[in-house]
Design an enzyme around this catalytic site. Structure first.
Site, PDB file in Angstrom:
ATOM      1  N   ILE A  17     -14.459 110.435  83.353  1.00 25.95           N
ATOM      2  CA  ILE A  17     -14.931 111.674  83.980  1.00 25.95           C
ATOM      3  C   ILE A  17     -13.835 112.170  84.907  1.00 25.95           C
ATOM      4  CG2 ILE A  17     -16.711 112.781  85.382  1.00 25.95           C
ATOM      5  CD1 ILE A  17     -18.565 110.438  84.684  1.00 25.95           C
ATOM      6  N   THR A  18     -13.218 113.300  84.585  1.00 23.87           N
ATOM      7  CA  THR A  18     -12.202 113.831  85.486  1.00 23.87           C
ATOM      8  C   THR A  18     -12.886 114.465  86.693  1.00 23.87           C
ATOM      9  OG1 THR A  18     -12.074 116.026  84.442  1.00 23.87           O
ATOM     10  CG2 THR A  18     -10.678 114.278  83.518  1.00 23.87           C
ATOM     11  N   GLY A  19     -12.287 114.237  87.866  1.00 21.59           N
ATOM     12  CA  GLY A  19     -12.888 114.765  89.081  1.00 21.59           C
ATOM     13  C   GLY A  19     -14.254 114.177  89.370  1.00 21.59           C
ATOM     14  N   ASN A  21     -15.273 112.097  91.602  1.00 22.38           N
ATOM     15  CA  ASN A  21     -15.517 111.540  92.936  1.00 22.38           C
ATOM     16  C   ASN A  21     -16.505 112.361  93.765  1.00 22.38           C
ATOM     17  OD1 ASN A  21     -12.792 113.178  92.976  1.00 22.38           O
ATOM     18  ND2 ASN A  21     -13.669 113.409  95.009  1.00 22.38           N
ATOM     19  N   GLY A  23     -19.411 116.124  93.770  1.00 24.54           N
ATOM     20  CA  GLY A  23     -20.032 117.244  93.096  1.00 24.54           C
ATOM     21  C   GLY A  23     -20.585 116.913  91.725  1.00 24.54           C
ATOM     22  N   TYR A 202      -9.902 132.533  87.833  1.00 21.92           N
ATOM     23  CA  TYR A 202     -10.903 131.495  87.561  1.00 21.92           C
ATOM     24  C   TYR A 202     -11.723 131.828  86.315  1.00 21.92           C
ATOM     25  CZ  TYR A 202     -14.958 128.470  88.094  1.00 21.92           C
ATOM     26  OH  TYR A 202     -15.957 127.551  87.858  1.00 21.92           O
TER      27      TYR A 202
END
Length: 339
Positions: A17-19, A21, A23, A202
């Protein structure tokens, strides 16, 4: 003389899972702790080692209540092609020596929401496009040949890519891949400035996520699947870290307390990070989704993405351009997918 018994295969499955840590990524990992089909070996692929280790500790405490899942953190900076290659190399080597269970899941979750001022990655790419699309493009392609035969890939996109879904959002301004990597958006962005320019970068990067998902699905052989995911609006998550101080306070302290009201007044597609994390984990675990690929999910509901996102020519150009920018020959990509 009796022959020694061969070791039984590990019941564990690996998911990256990227990111992961904080949310959405953290809550996706938390939902995987509860999966009873088979235990997961969860790898949080994160840029900040300290925050990643803190997340590992939190998840291990949650797992101590009965889950058999294992959790670890590994360093990954999606704003650096060298970091991505190093991460993929370590994963590949560990899989080859059976130091990791089969790679069954890959969640492309980490994201950057551009600030009013444009910035660039270590390799000279505009940061929002470089992290949200190019970084994940390279990571997925480096790991394709290492995926288990029935592995699943989930790409976190956003309803913000679709002007019809999000009429209040700044619509994407598509351009050629090389131009987007330089921060040069299409004609619709000609008069953008400040915050509006950041919002446009974005939404354009989120359209790239959908293009990538669909083009990858067309290239994958049966077995491995990939789907795009819209988590909805999630007040309190880290995407507001580049906002002004008053907006960060509103996002982090006020809006999370009034989500039921926001659903009634604004949109039903507003969720807590835990709700969206569980829906994202479902794309990796749900039996009913076996073999489902090249689809777009708003939470747990499959819907159509934007009209533009189904443009085959634009998706193919994005793929070819991304391959050139990330230094992976097109031939190598095709052969790894077909292997």
């Amino acid at each position: 003389m009796n022959q020694p018994l061969a070791p039984s295969p590990s019941p564990y499955r690996t998911v990256v899972i990227t990111g992961g840590n904080a949310g959405l990524g953290f809550h996706c990992a938390q939902a995987l702790l509860r999966d009873t089909e088979a235990p997961w070996h969860i790898i949080l692929a994160c840029r900040d080692p300290e925050r990643a280790q803190n997340a590992v500790k939190r998840l291990r405490r949650l797992a101590a209540g009965g889950s058999k899942a294992r959790v670890e953190a590994m360093s990954l900076n999606l704003a650096s092609l060298a970091s991505i290659r190093a991460f993929a190399q370590v994963i590949s080597e560990r899989l080859e020596r059976d130091d990791l269970p089969p790679l069954q899941g890959l969640v492309c979750n980490a994201g950057s929401q551009s600030a009013a001022t444009m910035s660039f990655t270590a390799d000279g790419f505009e940061t929002t496009f470089g992290v949200n699309h190019l970084g994940h493009f390279l990571l997925v392609n480096l790991l394709l040949s290492k995926l288990a035969p029935s592995a699943r890939i989930a790409v976190v996109a956003s309803g913000a890519h679709d002007p019809k879904q999000k009429p209040g959002m700044v619509a994407p301004a598509w351009n050629a891949t090389a131009a987007l990597a330089r921060g040069e958006l299409g004609e619709a962005a000609r008069n953008d400035a400040g915050v509006k320019g950041g919002q446009r970068r974005y939404t354009t990067s989120k359209l790239a996520n959908v293009f990538f998902t669909y083009e990858l699905a067309r290239r994958l052989t049966p077995g491995v699947t990939v789907n795009a995911f819209d988590p909805g609006l999630m007040p309190g998550t880290g995407l507001a870290r580049e906002y002004s101080a008053p907006l960060r306070w509103l996002w982090n302290s006020v809006l999370p307390r009034v989500i039921p009201l926001l659903r009634r007044v604004l949109s039903p597609n507003i969720h807590t990070p835990a709700e969206s994390g569980a829906a994202l984990a479902r794309l990796i675990t749900e039996r009913d989704l076996e073999g489902v690929s090249g689809k777009y999910f708003e939470g747990s509901r499959e819907i159509r993405s934007s009209v533009e996102s189904y443009d085959l020519r634009l998706a193919a150009e994005l793929w070819q351009g991304s391959a050139l920018l990330t230094g992976v020959p097109t031939e190598a990509l095709v052969s790894s997918i077909a292997a």
